[in-house]
Design a protein around this motif. Structure first.
Motif, PDB file in Angstrom:
ATOM      1  N   THR A  23     -51.463 -21.448 -28.146  1.00 43.73           N
ATOM      2  CA  THR A  23     -51.496 -21.253 -26.702  1.00 43.73           C
ATOM      3  C   THR A  23     -50.322 -20.381 -26.321  1.00 43.73           C
ATOM      4  OG1 THR A  23     -52.437 -23.459 -26.482  1.00 43.73           O
ATOM      5  CG2 THR A  23     -51.555 -22.469 -24.500  1.00 43.73           C
ATOM      6  N   PHE A  24     -50.571 -19.361 -25.524  1.00 45.22           N
ATOM      7  CA  PHE A  24     -49.514 -18.410 -25.189  1.00 45.22           C
ATOM      8  C   PHE A  24     -49.623 -17.964 -23.736  1.00 45.22           C
ATOM      9  CE2 PHE A  24     -53.043 -16.248 -27.200  1.00 45.22           C
ATOM     10  CZ  PHE A  24     -53.357 -15.245 -26.303  1.00 45.22           C
ATOM     11  N   HIS A  25     -48.565 -17.326 -23.243  1.00 46.08           N
ATOM     12  CA  HIS A  25     -48.516 -16.811 -21.880  1.00 46.08           C
ATOM     13  C   HIS A  25     -49.697 -15.870 -21.651  1.00 46.08           C
ATOM     14  CE1 HIS A  25     -46.844 -15.515 -18.110  1.00 46.08           C
ATOM     15  NE2 HIS A  25     -46.857 -14.251 -18.511  1.00 46.08           N
ATOM     16  N   THR A  26     -50.413 -16.052 -20.584  1.00 45.90           N
ATOM     17  CA  THR A  26     -51.615 -15.326 -20.165  1.00 45.90           C
ATOM     18  C   THR A  26     -52.854 -15.710 -20.971  1.00 45.90           C
ATOM     19  OG1 THR A  26     -51.400 -13.304 -21.502  1.00 45.90           O
ATOM     20  CG2 THR A  26     -50.263 -13.338 -19.359  1.00 45.90           C
ATOM     21  N   GLY A  27     -52.779 -16.694 -21.852  1.00 42.92           N
ATOM     22  CA  GLY A  27     -53.940 -17.116 -22.617  1.00 42.92           C
ATOM     23  C   GLY A  27     -55.061 -17.657 -21.745  1.00 42.92           C
ATOM     24  N   GLU A  28     -54.730 -18.110 -20.532  1.00 44.03           N
ATOM     25  CA  GLU A  28     -55.745 -18.665 -19.640  1.00 44.03           C
ATOM     26  C   GLU A  28     -56.515 -17.594 -18.870  1.00 44.03           C
ATOM     27  OE1 GLU A  28     -52.040 -18.606 -16.977  1.00 44.03           O
ATOM     28  OE2 GLU A  28     -52.513 -18.613 -19.093  1.00 44.03           O
ATOM     29  N   VAL A  29     -56.077 -16.353 -18.911  1.00 47.69           N
ATOM     30  CA  VAL A  29     -56.694 -15.301 -18.100  1.00 47.69           C
ATOM     31  C   VAL A  29     -58.192 -15.127 -18.375  1.00 47.69           C
ATOM     32  CG1 VAL A  29     -56.652 -12.821 -17.572  1.00 47.69           C
ATOM     33  CG2 VAL A  29     -54.525 -14.135 -17.617  1.00 47.69           C
ATOM     34  N   PRO A  30     -58.660 -15.065 -19.630  1.00 48.87           N
ATOM     35  CA  PRO A  30     -60.113 -14.952 -19.830  1.00 48.87           C
ATOM     36  C   PRO A  30     -60.882 -16.144 -19.260  1.00 48.87           C
ATOM     37  CG  PRO A  30     -58.944 -14.566 -21.896  1.00 48.87           C
ATOM     38  CD  PRO A  30     -57.937 -15.035 -20.896  1.00 48.87           C
ATOM     39  N   TYR A  31     -60.270 -17.320 -19.273  1.00 46.57           N
ATOM     40  CA  TYR A  31     -60.906 -18.515 -18.717  1.00 46.57           C
ATOM     41  C   TYR A  31     -60.980 -18.415 -17.194  1.00 46.57           C
ATOM     42  CZ  TYR A  31     -60.303 -20.465 -23.352  1.00 46.57           C
ATOM     43  OH  TYR A  31     -60.373 -20.693 -24.701  1.00 46.57           O
ATOM     44  N   LEU A  32     -59.889 -17.991 -16.593  1.00 44.85           N
ATOM     45  CA  LEU A  32     -59.822 -17.860 -15.142  1.00 44.85           C
ATOM     46  C   LEU A  32     -60.880 -16.902 -14.614  1.00 44.85           C
ATOM     47  CD1 LEU A  32     -58.490 -18.306 -12.403  1.00 44.85           C
ATOM     48  CD2 LEU A  32     -56.867 -16.507 -13.011  1.00 44.85           C
ATOM     49  N   PHE A  33     -61.052 -15.773 -15.274  1.00 44.39           N
ATOM     50  CA  PHE A  33     -61.986 -14.759 -14.791  1.00 44.39           C
ATOM     51  C   PHE A  33     -63.381 -14.874 -15.410  1.00 44.39           C
ATOM     52  CE2 PHE A  33     -57.856 -12.790 -13.847  1.00 44.39           C
ATOM     53  CZ  PHE A  33     -58.035 -12.619 -12.487  1.00 44.39           C
ATOM     54  N   GLY A  34     -63.603 -15.934 -16.212  1.00 44.60           N
ATOM     55  CA  GLY A  34     -64.930 -16.144 -16.797  1.00 44.60           C
ATOM     56  C   GLY A  34     -65.325 -15.039 -17.762  1.00 44.60           C
ATOM     57  N   ASN A  35     -64.336 -14.514 -18.459  1.00 46.03           N
ATOM     58  CA  ASN A  35     -64.570 -13.403 -19.381  1.00 46.03           C
ATOM     59  C   ASN A  35     -64.458 -13.888 -20.825  1.00 46.03           C
ATOM     60  OD1 ASN A  35     -64.965 -10.837 -20.315  1.00 46.03           O
ATOM     61  ND2 ASN A  35     -62.865 -10.172 -19.963  1.00 46.03           N
ATOM     62  N   LEU A  36     -65.301 -14.865 -21.177  1.00 49.58           N
ATOM     63  CA  LEU A  36     -65.278 -15.418 -22.527  1.00 49.58           C
ATOM     64  C   LEU A  36     -66.276 -14.633 -23.384  1.00 49.58           C
ATOM     65  CD1 LEU A  36     -65.079 -19.242 -21.768  1.00 49.58           C
ATOM     66  CD2 LEU A  36     -63.236 -17.583 -22.007  1.00 49.58           C
ATOM     67  N   ASP A  37     -65.827 -13.535 -23.910  1.00 55.15           N
ATOM     68  CA  ASP A  37     -66.665 -12.637 -24.707  1.00 55.15           C
ATOM     69  C   ASP A  37     -66.826 -13.212 -26.111  1.00 55.15           C
ATOM     70  OD1 ASP A  37     -67.890 -10.586 -26.092  1.00 55.15           O
ATOM     71  OD2 ASP A  37     -66.532  -9.031 -25.351  1.00 55.15           O
ATOM     72  N   ARG A  38     -67.984 -13.760 -26.386  1.00 53.65           N
ATOM     73  CA  ARG A  38     -68.236 -14.407 -27.675  1.00 53.65           C
ATOM     74  C   ARG A  38     -68.307 -13.411 -28.825  1.00 53.65           C
ATOM     75  NH1 ARG A  38     -70.543 -20.041 -26.900  1.00 53.65           N
ATOM     76  NH2 ARG A  38     -70.176 -20.389 -24.710  1.00 53.65           N
ATOM     77  N   ARG A  39     -68.381 -12.142 -28.522  1.00 52.40           N
ATOM     78  CA  ARG A  39     -68.363 -11.145 -29.603  1.00 52.40           C
ATOM     79  C   ARG A  39     -66.944 -10.926 -30.112  1.00 52.40           C
ATOM     80  NH1 ARG A  39     -71.155  -6.599 -26.286  1.00 52.40           N
ATOM     81  NH2 ARG A  39     -69.846  -7.694 -24.818  1.00 52.40           N
ATOM     82  N   ARG A  40     -65.962 -11.201 -29.270  1.00 55.49           N
ATOM     83  CA  ARG A  40     -64.562 -10.992 -29.662  1.00 55.49           C
ATOM     84  C   ARG A  40     -63.902 -12.255 -30.203  1.00 55.49           C
ATOM     85  NH1 ARG A  40     -60.912  -8.328 -25.724  1.00 55.49           N
ATOM     86  NH2 ARG A  40     -59.767  -8.005 -27.628  1.00 55.49           N
ATOM     87  N   ARG A  41     -64.312 -13.421 -29.681  1.00 59.46           N
ATOM     88  CA  ARG A  41     -63.733 -14.704 -30.100  1.00 59.46           C
ATOM     89  C   ARG A  41     -64.843 -15.740 -30.186  1.00 59.46           C
ATOM     90  NH1 ARG A  41     -58.201 -15.178 -29.983  1.00 59.46           N
ATOM     91  NH2 ARG A  41     -57.086 -13.525 -28.934  1.00 59.46           N
ATOM     92  N   PRO A  42     -64.685 -16.728 -31.053  1.00 56.69           N
ATOM     93  CA  PRO A  42     -65.727 -17.757 -31.191  1.00 56.69           C
ATOM     94  C   PRO A  42     -65.611 -18.861 -30.126  1.00 56.69           C
ATOM     95  CG  PRO A  42     -64.013 -18.118 -32.816  1.00 56.69           C
ATOM     96  CD  PRO A  42     -63.660 -16.838 -32.088  1.00 56.69           C
ATOM     97  N   TYR A  43     -65.791 -18.475 -28.861  1.00 54.78           N
ATOM     98  CA  TYR A  43     -65.749 -19.457 -27.783  1.00 54.78           C
ATOM     99  C   TYR A  43     -66.906 -20.443 -27.915  1.00 54.78           C
ATOM    100  CZ  TYR A  43     -62.353 -16.434 -25.420  1.00 54.78           C
ATOM    101  OH  TYR A  43     -61.240 -15.693 -25.104  1.00 54.78           O
ATOM    102  N   THR A  44     -66.688 -21.653 -27.425  1.00 48.60           N
ATOM    103  CA  THR A  44     -67.689 -22.719 -27.504  1.00 48.60           C
ATOM    104  C   THR A  44     -67.992 -23.247 -26.107  1.00 48.60           C
ATOM    105  OG1 THR A  44     -66.055 -24.486 -27.680  1.00 48.60           O
ATOM    106  CG2 THR A  44     -66.742 -23.416 -29.757  1.00 48.60           C
ATOM    107  N   GLU A  45     -68.862 -24.243 -26.053  1.00 52.52           N
ATOM    108  CA  GLU A  45     -69.175 -24.897 -24.780  1.00 52.52           C
ATOM    109  C   GLU A  45     -67.926 -25.552 -24.193  1.00 52.52           C
ATOM    110  OE1 GLU A  45     -71.991 -24.524 -23.057  1.00 52.52           O
ATOM    111  OE2 GLU A  45     -72.559 -23.177 -24.690  1.00 52.52           O
ATOM    112  N   ALA A  46     -67.038 -26.051 -25.042  1.00 53.73           N
ATOM    113  CA  ALA A  46     -65.781 -26.641 -24.550  1.00 53.73           C
ATOM    114  C   ALA A  46     -64.964 -25.590 -23.805  1.00 53.73           C
ATOM    115  CB  ALA A  46     -64.979 -27.226 -25.707  1.00 53.73           C
ATOM    116  N   ASP A  47     -64.940 -24.373 -24.317  1.00 54.36           N
ATOM    117  CA  ASP A  47     -64.230 -23.287 -23.637  1.00 54.36           C
ATOM    118  C   ASP A  47     -64.865 -23.004 -22.274  1.00 54.36           C
ATOM    119  OD1 ASP A  47     -62.201 -22.242 -25.685  1.00 54.36           O
ATOM    120  OD2 ASP A  47     -64.059 -22.251 -26.839  1.00 54.36           O
TER     121      ASP A  47
END
Length: 90
Positions: A23-47
């Motif tokens: 967990t790092f500074h600005t790590g929440e930004v993709p979550y905040l803006f709903g930009n969970l790009d599953r092609r770049r990271r293996p996001y899950t339903e928990a994410d």
């Protein structure tokens, strides 16, 4: 004179291989803006759930000046000398 709502984002961004930066500074930004790009990271339903909760809190803050949203734990404003902050994520 405004209220301050301090938080610590506690959800490491998922990685498919290589080292995790945790967990790092600005790590929440993709979550905040709903930009969970599953092609770049293996996001899950928990994410997705964490993103929805984070977005609900920010929207509540924008609308009414407090990040408290229905169905989520109460988030108290930060006070001088306080050492507690809201944990967001896991």
């Amino acid at each position: 004179g405004g209220k301050v709502f301090a938080y610590l984002f506690e959800h490491p961004l998922p990685v498919s291989s290589g080292p995790s930066w945790g967990t790092f500074h600005t790590g929440e930004v993709p979550y905040l803006f709903g930009n969970l790009d599953r092609r770049r990271r293996p996001y899950t339903e928990a994410d997705e759930r964490i993103a929805s909760q984070l977005q609900a809190r920010w929207l509540a803050f924008i609308r009414g000046g407090e990040p408290n949203a229905q169905g989520l734990a109460r988030w108290a404003p930060f006070a001088a000398g306080d050492t507690r902050v809201m944990g967001l994520g896991d």
